[in-house]
Design a protein around this motif. Structure first.
Motif, PDB file in Angstrom:
ATOM      1  N   PHE A  42       5.351 -10.550  -5.297  1.00 48.40           N
ATOM      2  CA  PHE A  42       5.815  -9.635  -4.262  1.00 48.40           C
ATOM      3  C   PHE A  42       5.693  -8.228  -4.830  1.00 48.40           C
ATOM      4  O   PHE A  42       6.262  -7.931  -5.885  1.00 48.40           O
ATOM      5  CB  PHE A  42       7.266  -9.999  -3.956  1.00 48.40           C
ATOM      6  N   LYS A  43       4.940  -7.353  -4.158  1.00 43.25           N
ATOM      7  CA  LYS A  43       4.643  -6.039  -4.715  1.00 43.25           C
ATOM      8  C   LYS A  43       4.713  -4.983  -3.619  1.00 43.25           C
ATOM      9  O   LYS A  43       4.389  -5.248  -2.464  1.00 43.25           O
ATOM     10  CB  LYS A  43       3.232  -6.083  -5.307  1.00 43.25           C
ATOM     11  N   GLY A  44       5.137  -3.775  -3.989  1.00 40.60           N
ATOM     12  CA  GLY A  44       5.191  -2.687  -3.022  1.00 40.60           C
ATOM     13  C   GLY A  44       5.934  -1.498  -3.584  1.00 40.60           C
ATOM     14  O   GLY A  44       6.008  -1.312  -4.805  1.00 40.60           O
ATOM     15  N   THR A  45       6.513  -0.704  -2.679  1.00 34.52           N
ATOM     16  CA  THR A  45       7.315   0.451  -3.087  1.00 34.52           C
ATOM     17  C   THR A  45       8.645   0.418  -2.351  1.00 34.52           C
ATOM     18  O   THR A  45       8.744  -0.070  -1.227  1.00 34.52           O
ATOM     19  CB  THR A  45       6.596   1.782  -2.773  1.00 34.52           C
ATOM     20  N   ASN A  46       9.665   0.938  -3.009  1.00 38.32           N
ATOM     21  CA  ASN A  46      11.001   1.067  -2.428  1.00 38.32           C
ATOM     22  C   ASN A  46      11.410   2.517  -2.595  1.00 38.32           C
ATOM     23  O   ASN A  46      11.621   2.974  -3.718  1.00 38.32           O
ATOM     24  CB  ASN A  46      11.984   0.130  -3.119  1.00 38.32           C
ATOM     25  N   LYS A  47      11.472   3.242  -1.473  1.00 40.35           N
ATOM     26  CA  LYS A  47      11.773   4.685  -1.482  1.00 40.35           C
ATOM     27  C   LYS A  47      10.830   5.419  -2.422  1.00 40.35           C
ATOM     28  O   LYS A  47      11.239   6.287  -3.183  1.00 40.35           O
ATOM     29  CB  LYS A  47      13.234   4.921  -1.841  1.00 40.35           C
ATOM     30  N   GLY A  48       9.560   5.046  -2.381  1.00 40.51           N
ATOM     31  CA  GLY A  48       8.530   5.709  -3.175  1.00 40.51           C
ATOM     32  C   GLY A  48       8.372   5.195  -4.590  1.00 40.51           C
ATOM     33  O   GLY A  48       7.426   5.551  -5.277  1.00 40.51           O
TER      34      GLY A  48
END
Length: 83
Positions: A42-48
């Protein structure tokens, strides 16, 4: 549930998902019950801020009224696998 539905159901403001992959799936059948185990990335960004998580999961499904229904799930983070 497909990937798009999962993401929509788990939409959190400020979180942008770039990758969600399940692998290593095993399914164990019992009368009226199926237990699914596997791994996820699971990969991405959280508040940048970027995040990159790996984990394992177990889902328990029952056959009810001619449909399979997930009645319990458990997931836990694990260390990033080494290549």
């Amino acid at each position: 549930m497909n990937k798009a539905r999962f993401i929509a159901d788990n939409k959190i403001p400020g979180v942008q998902i770039s990758l969600l992959v399940n692998n290593g799936l095993d399914v164990y059948f019992y009368p009226g019950v199926a237990v699914v185990t596997g791994a996820y990335h699971f990969k991405g960004t959280n508040k940048g801020k970027p995040f990159d998580r790996y984990g394992r999961f177990t889902d328990t499904w029952i056959s009810s009224g001619g449909q399979w229904v997930c009645v319990a799930t458990h997931a836990n983070l694990v260390k990033k696998p080494t290549p």
